[in-house]
Design an enzyme around this catalytic site. Sequence first.
Site, short mmCIF file in Angstrom:
data_model
loop_
_atom_site.label_atom_id
_atom_site.label_comp_id
_atom_site.label_asym_id
_atom_site.label_seq_id
_atom_site.Cartn_x
_atom_site.Cartn_y
_atom_site.Cartn_z
N GLU A 151 25.76 41.36 42.64
CA GLU A 151 26.65 40.45 43.36
C GLU A 151 26.05 40.13 44.73
OE1 GLU A 151 30.92 40.60 41.74
OE2 GLU A 151 30.79 42.05 43.34
N GLY A 186 35.74 37.27 40.37
CA GLY A 186 36.86 37.42 41.30
C GLY A 186 37.87 36.30 41.12
N GLU A 209 32.78 44.58 49.30
CA GLU A 209 33.93 44.61 50.21
C GLU A 209 34.24 46.04 50.64
OE1 GLU A 209 36.54 42.34 47.67
OE2 GLU A 209 35.28 40.58 48.01
N GLY A 265 33.11 34.81 46.82
CA GLY A 265 34.27 34.10 47.39
C GLY A 265 33.89 32.90 48.24
N ASN A 320 37.77 40.90 38.39
CA ASN A 320 38.12 41.79 39.51
C ASN A 320 39.25 41.12 40.27
OD1 ASN A 320 38.34 43.35 41.79
ND2 ASN A 320 36.28 42.90 42.58
N TRP A 321 40.45 41.63 40.05
CA TRP A 321 41.63 40.99 40.68
C TRP A 321 41.71 41.27 42.18
CZ3 TRP A 321 46.57 41.38 37.05
CH2 TRP A 321 46.44 40.43 36.03
N LYS A 322 40.89 42.20 42.67
CA LYS A 322 40.95 42.59 44.09
C LYS A 322 42.41 42.90 44.46
CE LYS A 322 36.71 40.06 44.77
NZ LYS A 322 35.82 39.29 45.61
N HIS A 367 31.57 48.10 45.47
CA HIS A 367 31.75 46.66 45.72
C HIS A 367 31.42 46.38 47.19
CE1 HIS A 367 33.50 42.70 46.13
NE2 HIS A 367 33.45 42.61 44.82
N SER A 371 31.19 33.88 42.72
CA SER A 371 31.60 32.50 42.45
C SER A 371 31.26 32.04 41.03
CB SER A 371 31.01 31.54 43.49
OG SER A 371 31.46 31.88 44.79
#
Length: 259
Positions: free
Chosen positions: A171, A238, A101, A177, A13-15, A99, A217
């Site tokens: 997640e 990520g 976020e 992160g 997931n490149w965000k 997600h 992570s």
Amino acid sequence: MNVKYRKTVIAGNWKMNMLASEIKPFIDELKPLLPKTKTCETVLCVPAVNVSGMLKQGREAKISCGAQDVSEHDKGAYTGDVSAAMLADLGVKYCIVGHSERRAYYAESDVKVNLKAKKLLEQGITPIICVGESLEQREMDLTMAHINYQIRAALNGIDVSRIRKCVIAYEPIWAIGTGKTATAAQAQEVCCGIRGIIRDMYGARPARGISILYGGSMNAKNAAELLAQPDVDGGLIGGASLKPADFAAIVAATGEGNE
Ligand code: 13P
């Protein structure tokens, strides 16, 4: 993992990272490092503007392109949004929904997550449905109650013929992160619990066949132990997916590279 019954999926997931111009150099570096694997599906989920670039560059390296979000609407006056039909038209195979976020920063509700998953399935795209508890919920021993609610809400009205197309990603919010990974035992416990919920909703066969990923992570060092758990069928990655060597090492940790 249990490759007899279900697909292993390693999805980056490149965000909101990486420019379109950085895709080709990234794939050029990644390709020779990737193990030859027939059973591990390797996916990179990129921002919508980079979908075309990833589809083009990823093809030869056998990397599937995923998106990171989709509209819950079919079409119309939704400025800035991208529909499932638009993603399917380009050839996108996977799309992240729910997600943490997006749930946190864009107030994405469980109802919206459900609608988005359904729109993707209608277009033949696999939703990667994200669930996970906060640190407070874990400390109050509410992890499985929260996840049970999130899974049932996300899958509401999705019938048994379509559940096979879905991927679930566990997640834990506190692990995203932060460099604080769930232990392999914690990841296994929740992923096994999720499979139990799917079994309760859909029966034994769909539960046995659905891929459940761990995210938070995950890196080149801890991937092998996490992936060795029987109910952890892959990873949603990520930070480590932004580095070709690290991402390739995680794919290799599925065991396929050692043949
Ligand atoms: P990190 O691997 O950077 O913790 O991110 C996990 C994630 O949110 C993947 O969707």
